[in-house]
Design an enzyme around this catalytic site. Structure first.
Site, PDB file in Angstrom:
ATOM      1  N   CYS A 101       0.854  -1.180   0.000  1.00  0.00           N
ATOM      2  CA  CYS A 101       0.000   0.000   0.000  1.00  0.00           C
ATOM      3  C   CYS A 101       0.893   1.232   0.000  1.00  0.00           C
ATOM      4  CB  CYS A 101      -0.883  -0.017   1.252  1.00  0.00           C
ATOM      5  SG  CYS A 101      -1.985   1.403   1.390  1.00  0.00           S
ATOM      6  N   HIS A 143      -9.172  -3.972  -1.392  1.00  0.00           N
ATOM      7  CA  HIS A 143      -8.169  -3.181  -0.664  1.00  0.00           C
ATOM      8  C   HIS A 143      -8.519  -1.684  -0.726  1.00  0.00           C
ATOM      9  CE1 HIS A 143      -3.802  -2.148   0.326  1.00  0.00           C
ATOM     10  NE2 HIS A 143      -4.300  -1.008  -0.101  1.00  0.00           N
ATOM     11  N   GLU A 144      -8.843  -1.197  -1.938  1.00  0.00           N
ATOM     12  CA  GLU A 144      -9.119   0.241  -2.098  1.00  0.00           C
ATOM     13  C   GLU A 144     -10.402   0.641  -1.367  1.00  0.00           C
ATOM     14  OE1 GLU A 144      -6.786   2.012  -3.031  1.00  0.00           O
ATOM     15  OE2 GLU A 144      -5.591   0.420  -3.925  1.00  0.00           O
ATOM     16  N   HIS A 147     -10.067   1.347   2.260  1.00  0.00           N
ATOM     17  CA  HIS A 147      -9.579   2.698   2.603  1.00  0.00           C
ATOM     18  C   HIS A 147     -10.750   3.649   2.870  1.00  0.00           C
ATOM     19  CE1 HIS A 147      -5.228   2.536   2.093  1.00  0.00           C
ATOM     20  NE2 HIS A 147      -5.348   1.915   0.935  1.00  0.00           N
TER      21      HIS A 147
HETATM   22 NI    NI Z   1      -3.714   0.997  -0.004  1.00  0.00          NI
END
Ligand code: NI
Length: 180
Positions: A101, A143-144, A147
């Site tokens: 990341c 994953h995104e 966030h």
């Molecule tokens: Ni990330």
């Protein structure tokens, strides 16, 4: 071109829940998309979420037009913008794989994700899109989207033993050579 600073793990902004974007898309959101694209490309990210550059909106970008030097073994993924994305797993298969990341520079960790997901979102033109994703692309999107809920990959480690500095993981043969 507007390459922004990427906030690093420990910055409180990364732990906030991002806010839904309203329609029609404002000039602020259009400018945000340009900044996300410029910053992702400058840093060779596989994806980037708005909170990582200090923006409070539920917007992510991912994909690469060419092989990504940070993820040389990953497939090429077309660039995609997701606004207000909603994810649902398809089936119950999981995949475990290494993640990095831009907000966690120099480190990689093994994370278990859904193998396949259905994603619904608005694109950069304000159109609703729906896609079924599999494998690496499904991993990147999970994953995104994490966030946007203030979650970084170290909170999802499959095992604390499978987390470390990229260099050391390469030296120990756990992952193949790749820039951090
Ligand atoms: Ni990330």
């Amino acid at each position: 071109m507007s390459v922004k600073e990427v906030l690093r793990m420990g910055h409180p902004f990364l732990r906030k829940v991002a806010q839904p974007v309203k329609e029609p898309l404002s000039a602020e959101i259009q400018a945000l998309i340009v900044d996300l694209r410029d910053t992702m490309q400058a840093r060779n990210g596989a994806g980037l979420a708005a909170p990582q550059i200090g923006s409070p909106w539920r917007v992510v970008i991912y994909g690469t037009g060419s092989p990504n030097p940070r993820y040389p073994e990953a497939p090429i993924i077309r660039e995609t913008v997701l606004i207000n994305p909603v994810l649902e797993p398809i089936g119950s298969d999981a995949q475990t794989g290494w993640e990095g990341c831009l907000s966690v520079p120099g480190l990689r960790g093994e994370v278990t994700r859904w193998q396949r997901v259905d994603v619904r979102a608005m694109d950069q033109n304000g159109n609703m899109i729906q896609r079924q994703l599999d494998g690496f692309e499904a991993r990147v999107v999970q994953h995104e989207c994490d966030h946007l809920d203030g979650v970084l990959f170290p909170q999802r480690l499959a095992s604390a033993a499978k987390f470390g500095y990229t260099e050391e993981l390469v030296n120990s043969g756990l992952i193949s050579a790749t820039p951090s």
